[in-house]
Design an enzyme around this catalytic site. Structure first.
Site, PDB file in Angstrom:
ATOM      1  N   GLU A   1      -4.574   4.031   0.335  1.00  0.00           N
ATOM      2  CA  GLU A   1      -5.214   3.928  -0.807  1.00  0.00           C
ATOM      3  C   GLU A   1      -6.757   3.192  -0.552  1.00  0.00           C
ATOM      4  O   GLU A   1      -6.639   2.055  -0.077  1.00  0.00           O
ATOM      5  CB  GLU A   1      -4.723   3.241  -2.052  1.00  0.00           C
ATOM      6  CG  GLU A   1      -3.354   4.020  -2.990  1.00  0.00           C
ATOM      7  CD  GLU A   1      -3.117   2.800  -4.091  1.00  0.00           C
ATOM      8  OE1 GLU A   1      -3.693   2.213  -4.508  1.00  0.00           O
ATOM      9  OE2 GLU A   1      -1.726   3.160  -4.403  1.00  0.00           O
TER      10      GLU A   1
ATOM     11  N   GLU B   1      -7.023   9.090 -14.745  1.00  0.00           N
ATOM     12  CA  GLU B   1      -5.648   8.920 -15.305  1.00  0.00           C
ATOM     13  C   GLU B   1      -5.751   8.233 -16.611  1.00  0.00           C
ATOM     14  O   GLU B   1      -5.890   7.061 -16.440  1.00  0.00           O
ATOM     15  CB  GLU B   1      -4.674   8.665 -14.287  1.00  0.00           C
ATOM     16  CG  GLU B   1      -4.542   9.331 -13.164  1.00  0.00           C
ATOM     17  CD  GLU B   1      -3.509   8.691 -12.132  1.00  0.00           C
ATOM     18  OE1 GLU B   1      -2.367   8.427 -12.408  1.00  0.00           O
ATOM     19  OE2 GLU B   1      -4.278   8.296 -11.202  1.00  0.00           O
TER      20      GLU B   1
ATOM     21  N   LYS C   1      -3.499   5.005 -17.726  1.00  0.00           N
ATOM     22  CA  LYS C   1      -3.015   3.753 -16.976  1.00  0.00           C
ATOM     23  C   LYS C   1      -3.653   2.696 -17.654  1.00  0.00           C
ATOM     24  O   LYS C   1      -4.647   2.740 -18.408  1.00  0.00           O
ATOM     25  CB  LYS C   1      -3.947   4.032 -15.753  1.00  0.00           C
ATOM     26  CG  LYS C   1      -3.604   4.878 -14.715  1.00  0.00           C
ATOM     27  CD  LYS C   1      -4.138   4.681 -13.438  1.00  0.00           C
ATOM     28  CE  LYS C   1      -3.357   3.683 -12.586  1.00  0.00           C
ATOM     29  NZ  LYS C   1      -3.476   3.399 -11.364  1.00  0.00           N
TER      30      LYS C   1
ATOM     31  N   GLU D   1      -9.458   1.258 -13.953  1.00  0.00           N
ATOM     32  CA  GLU D   1      -8.265   1.698 -13.526  1.00  0.00           C
ATOM     33  C   GLU D   1      -8.131   3.159 -14.087  1.00  0.00           C
ATOM     34  O   GLU D   1      -7.310   4.040 -13.527  1.00  0.00           O
ATOM     35  CB  GLU D   1      -6.952   0.955 -14.215  1.00  0.00           C
ATOM     36  CG  GLU D   1      -6.864  -0.392 -13.911  1.00  0.00           C
ATOM     37  CD  GLU D   1      -6.062  -0.227 -12.150  1.00  0.00           C
ATOM     38  OE1 GLU D   1      -5.391   0.472 -12.035  1.00  0.00           O
ATOM     39  OE2 GLU D   1      -6.851  -0.817 -11.420  1.00  0.00           O
TER      40      GLU D   1
END
Length: 475
Positions: free
Chosen positions: A262, A316, A319, A325
């Site tokens: 990541e 997303e 999250k 985030e």
């Protein structure tokens, strides 16, 4: 936290691998309620030439959609399964049978990530990790999958007690004997890579007074010399990776290879999240792609290609945590790109006919004569937000689009935004990341007067009119 990017148009001609270079993949997270169906996602991945993807589970619909796609897959055993996987070999036998073997070889699963950042899991699952990894490995052997599928576990940089200078990298003492050494021993015996999640964004946001933004974003900078070994670092990610290599060497595992599972940079964040923004995200990921595809290793391991999975494929919306985030995606859920990102170390303009956006090179400028225009497909709110920034903090010359001025007509938000965006873009020497405005703008190579969108009497400033000489697109 959990880990690609794009100016993605059709990049089917651009492979995510490059001769004698590193590999780039993407994390496909799904903590959202508005994402495309897995079949559509696979179409998107293939259309962009993305041939490696990392998942955070073993969802049946996703693994089925990936079958016969030519995309290599990393699947994950979630942290909540670690206790059971550690306690019972029959559990991992059944898990591998149902979640891995059932889908191979049609779905090309190449690795299993056992847990994710387990050392910071609030459920205290660290004690289960190594035995769970060993049991998964034994199950792979049982089903004759151990040669084609590797086992590892992504660790966060917080597993290090020391990371600066890189040569002083060391693991936290309480982790070394019970977890780090036996895990690295398993990775060595199975020829697997240690998985590392590394985010220069976090280090920069927490130490913006000490760390140069250019150093964090792969831009030109003076660099930093490691006082321990004299090696010079031109970017923060290399330094973070070498700190892990140094930590492994310190416990006797200098030969274990590494993959960054990541890394990324958020395109938006809260006010206190210093550095978050689409321009910086484009710069970081664009610089990273160029960095990986040039084929060089880190200063400490110069002959080992850098392999990276970018985080993440989509924004997303479910999250939790700070705004950042929910804004690491390369794409919006509607499959539009968040910002431009090239997947070639060289200038490779590509157009699939659906977008007018050329792929930008990761250099400090966009080659040739180009202009920045508003994206008519985005929301009015985004256009207005970008217009306000360009004419305000951005310092664009917006006097010609004021009421009664020469470029006020046509009186439309899109036309005014195009003028302001282009003024800002040219003012900043057509730099990478200066024509995105959160997805509200894109670069074109045609003279604006030839567009179907009328610009009235407005005269778009060209680079040459602003003292910029024509540049070779290959630069």
């Amino acid at each position: 936290m959990a880990l690609f990017v794009l100016s993605l148009l059709t990049l089917s001609a651009i492979s995510f691998t490059h001769a004698d270079s590193g590999m780039i993949g993407v994390n496909y997270g799904r903590i959202a309620d508005n994402l495309p169906a897995p079949e559509k996602v696979v179409e998107l991945l293939k259309s962009q030439g993305i041939n490696r993807v990392k998942l955070y589970d073993t969802d049946k619909s996703v693994l089925t959609a990936l079958a016969n796609s030519g995309i290599k897959v990393v699947v994950s055993l979630p942290n909540e399964n670690l206790a059971a996987a550690s306690a019972d070999q029959s559990y991992t036998d059944n898990w591998v049978q149902e979640n891995v073997k059932k889908y191979t070889p049609a779905t090309d699963i190449e690795a299993i990530a056992v847990g994710n950042e387990v050392f910071v899991d609030p459920r205290n699952t660290t004690t289960y990790l190594v035995q769970a990894m060993k049991n998964i490995q034994s199950s792979l052997v049982k089903f004759n999958l151990d040669e084609s599928i590797k086992v590892s576990s992504p660790i966060a940089l917080s597993a290090l007690a020391n990371s600066y200078p890189p040569s002083s990298g060391s693991f936290k003492p309480d982790l070394i004997e019970p977890v780090i050494k036996p895990m690295l021993d398993l990775l060595r015996k199975t020829s697997s890579h240690i998985m590392v999640n590394a985010y220069p964004f976090f280090a920069y946001a927490a130490n913006a007074d000490k760390i140069s933004l250019d150093y964090a974003l792969f831009k030109e900078n003076a660099g930093n010399v490691d006082s321990g070994n004299g090696l010079k670092y031109s970017n923060l990610l290399d330094a973070q990776i070498d700190a892990v290599f140094a930590a492994m060497a310190a416990v006797g595992f200098n030969d274990v290879k590494l993959v960054v599972t990541e890394t990324g940079w958020p395109s938006a964040g809260d006010e206190n999240e210093i550095g978050a923004g689409s321009a910086n995200a484009a710069a970081y990921n664009g610089g990273l792609v160029k960095r990986v595809l040039t084929g060089n290793g880190t200063p400490l391991k110069p002959k080992e290609p850098l392999n990276v999975y970018l985080f993440a494929l989509f924004n997303e919306n479910q999250k939790t945590g700070p705004t950042s985030e929910r804004n690491y995606g390369l794409f919006y859920p509607n499959e539009n790109k968040v910002y431009d990102l090239p997947f070639s170390a060289k200038s490779t303009p590509v157009n699939d006919g659906k977008d007018k956006v050329p792929v930008k090179t990761p250099s400090s400028h966009v080659g040739g004569q180009t202009w920045c225009v508003a994206n008519g497909k985005t929301t009015k709110e985004k256009l207005q937000e970008g217009l306000d920034y360009a004419c305000g903090e951005g310092g664009a010359d917006c006097r010609p689009i004021q009421k009664g001025a020469t470029c006020y007509d046509p009186e439309s938000l899109e036309a005014h935004a195009s003028y302001a965006f282009n003024s800002y873009y040219q003012k900043n020497a057509r730099g990478v990341g200066t024509c995105d405005f959160g997805g509200a703008a894109y670069v074109v190579s045609q003279p604006p007067n030839s567009w179907t969108m009328s610009t009235g009497n407005a005269s778009f400033q060209q680079g040459t009119e602003m003292g910029l000489e024509e540049e070779d697109p290959a630069d």
